[in-house]
Design a protein around this motif. Structure first.
Motif, mmCIF file in Angstrom:
data_model
loop_
_atom_site.group_PDB
_atom_site.id
_atom_site.type_symbol
_atom_site.label_atom_id
_atom_site.label_comp_id
_atom_site.label_asym_id
_atom_site.label_seq_id
_atom_site.Cartn_x
_atom_site.Cartn_y
_atom_site.Cartn_z
ATOM 1 N N LYS A 135 38.758 36.084 26.971
ATOM 2 C CA LYS A 135 37.919 36.913 27.827
ATOM 3 C C LYS A 135 38.683 37.471 29.154
ATOM 4 O O LYS A 135 39.082 36.523 30.084
ATOM 5 C CB LYS A 135 36.706 36.277 28.116
ATOM 6 C CG LYS A 135 35.314 37.069 28.973
ATOM 7 C CD LYS A 135 34.268 36.145 29.373
ATOM 8 C CE LYS A 135 33.241 37.120 29.757
ATOM 9 N NZ LYS A 135 32.013 36.402 30.268
ATOM 10 N N GLN A 178 35.550 32.837 40.883
ATOM 11 C CA GLN A 178 34.417 33.806 40.612
ATOM 12 C C GLN A 178 34.704 33.911 38.888
ATOM 13 O O GLN A 178 33.747 33.812 38.015
ATOM 14 C CB GLN A 178 34.288 35.006 41.144
ATOM 15 C CG GLN A 178 33.595 34.786 42.466
ATOM 16 C CD GLN A 178 33.362 36.088 43.295
ATOM 17 O OE1 GLN A 178 33.283 37.140 42.521
ATOM 18 N NE2 GLN A 178 33.344 36.073 44.575
ATOM 19 N N CYS A 179 35.958 34.203 38.436
ATOM 20 C CA CYS A 179 36.314 34.317 37.058
ATOM 21 C C CYS A 179 36.093 32.994 36.234
ATOM 22 O O CYS A 179 35.593 33.196 35.094
ATOM 23 C CB CYS A 179 37.594 34.859 37.276
ATOM 24 S SG CYS A 179 38.050 36.415 37.692
ATOM 25 N N ARG A 182 32.652 32.082 35.403
ATOM 26 C CA ARG A 182 32.123 33.100 34.506
ATOM 27 C C ARG A 182 32.757 33.264 32.822
ATOM 28 O O ARG A 182 32.595 34.131 32.300
ATOM 29 C CB ARG A 182 31.981 34.562 35.051
ATOM 30 C CG ARG A 182 31.103 34.756 35.941
ATOM 31 C CD ARG A 182 31.211 36.315 36.688
ATOM 32 N NE ARG A 182 30.379 36.257 37.872
ATOM 33 C CZ ARG A 182 30.153 37.453 38.502
ATOM 34 N NH1 ARG A 182 30.553 38.708 38.090
ATOM 35 N NH2 ARG A 182 29.272 37.532 39.495
ATOM 36 N N ASP A 183 33.557 32.167 32.952
ATOM 37 C CA ASP A 183 34.249 31.869 31.443
ATOM 38 C C ASP A 183 35.234 32.918 31.351
ATOM 39 O O ASP A 183 35.676 33.084 29.947
ATOM 40 C CB ASP A 183 33.355 31.821 30.612
ATOM 41 C CG ASP A 183 32.440 30.583 30.739
ATOM 42 O OD1 ASP A 183 32.896 29.545 31.488
ATOM 43 O OD2 ASP A 183 31.288 30.717 30.394
#
Length: 341
Positions: A135, A178-179, A182-183
């Protein structure tokens, strides 16, 4: 008047006298005159001709002669090969910088147990074992303009499950946590200079490594000739060429983990990372089956070239980060036949 005239005649006679003496000296010394049509000495070079037009004509003549000799040799060898058939000697391999490459001690042997152990325990092992799916978050430097925004949008069409977010003045140290929350498995930052992409930071999450590349020769989709239709959402196949050293092996795995492991062959799309002389050329194609034997390809774009500047352990940290490898141009680029990747 008669005295003046006699004086003038005597002066003219005195001028002609030395010329006769020079001729007598040449004859006595045995110097022979050059006859018309004589060839130049073997040490003669075209650059010695001072007349520009004459020099250019001589150069073109020499070039044509060399070309004729080369073609005659080719024809002669071809006839010999046809005459000998299977008994013909093998063709000579031309010398290139690639096949004259200096041997590197860190060249990877795929059957090495140590390398297999490192691959099973490195930062990418979870992806290659099928435990995580990629991702990707794509962002830019502050205030992106012009081609940088389009480049990010087109890069998101190449990498499946990629999302483009604007930076909004946030520091990377604040973006990375933050990344991870959020995986996201990758963070890509596109830097710019004069509204064109000139750098790329590729950070693997959550444990690194982080690679910094110089970006050059960027061509967007509209700038390509004979381009195909827009890419589809199918997962592409990934081709990695010539990543032979330990450093190159790490960079190759870093690129491979960007894409899903199971490509969708229905889309017929291929992403290629080709390493040549430490320059990584990226191309994105769609292949077309013309018949059972022939296959054609269409370039979809974008295309660009990468040059590795540094590889850092862990996530991005400009102050206290530990660097595995840093490009030192004057030391590493001294020998043209020695490559790092």
């Amino acid at each position: 008047c008669s005295s003046k005239r006699t004086g003038r005649k005597s002066k003219k006679k005195n001028k002609k006298a030395p010329m006769k003496d020079l001729k007598m000296e040449e004859e006595s010394s045995g110097v022979e005159k050059l006859e018309p049509g004589t060839t130049f000495p073997p040490t003669f070079s075209v650059s010695e001709i001072k007349n520009k037009q004459r020099r250019h004509q001589m150069f073109m003549k020499l070039k044509q002669e060399k070309r004729k000799q080369k073609m005659q040799l080719k024809k002669k060898r071809r006839k010999e090969r046809e005459a000998l058939g299977d008994k013909a000697p093998p063709k000579e391999v031309p010398k290139t910088i690639e096949n004259q490459r200096v041997f590197d001690e860190t060249t990877v042997d795929p059957e090495d147990e140590e390398i297999a152990f490192d691959e099973g325990t490195d930062e990418f092992s979870a992806y290659f074992n099928g435990l995580t799916n990629p991702k990707v978050l794509i962002t830019t430097s502050d205030r992106p303009r012009g081609r940088v925004v389009k480049f990010c949008e087109q890069l998101a069409t190449v990498i499946p499950n990629a999302h483009v977010y604007y930076r909004r003045g946030l520091a990377l140290k604040r973006i990375i946590p933050q990344c991870i929350a959020r995986d996201f498995t990758y963070l890509i930052v596109i830097n710019q200079d004069r509204q064109t992409p000139n750098g790329l930071v590729l950070c693997h999450l959550p444990d690194g490594p982080t690679a910094h590349f110089k970006v050059s020769s960027v061509r967007l989709q509209k700038e390509l000739k004979r381009r195909g239709k827009a890419p589809t959402e199918h997962s592409p196949e990934v081709i990695l060429n010539n990543f032979s050293t330990r450093l190159g092996h790490t960079i190759g795995r870093l690129f491979a983990a960007l894409f899903p492991q199971n490509p969708q062959f229905v889309g017929r799309q291929v992403a290629t990372f080709h390493n040549q002389r430490d320059f990584i050329f990226f191309r994105f194609h769609r292949y077309i089956f013309k018949n059972e034997k022939k296959v054609g390809i269409q370039e979809l774009g974008p295309r660009f070239t990468l040059k590795l500047r540094s590889l850092q352990k862990g996530t991005f940290d400009s102050k206290y980060g530990e660097f595995e490898w840093v490009l030192k141009r004057h030391e590493m680029d001294a020998c043209r036949r020695k490559f790092q990747l």
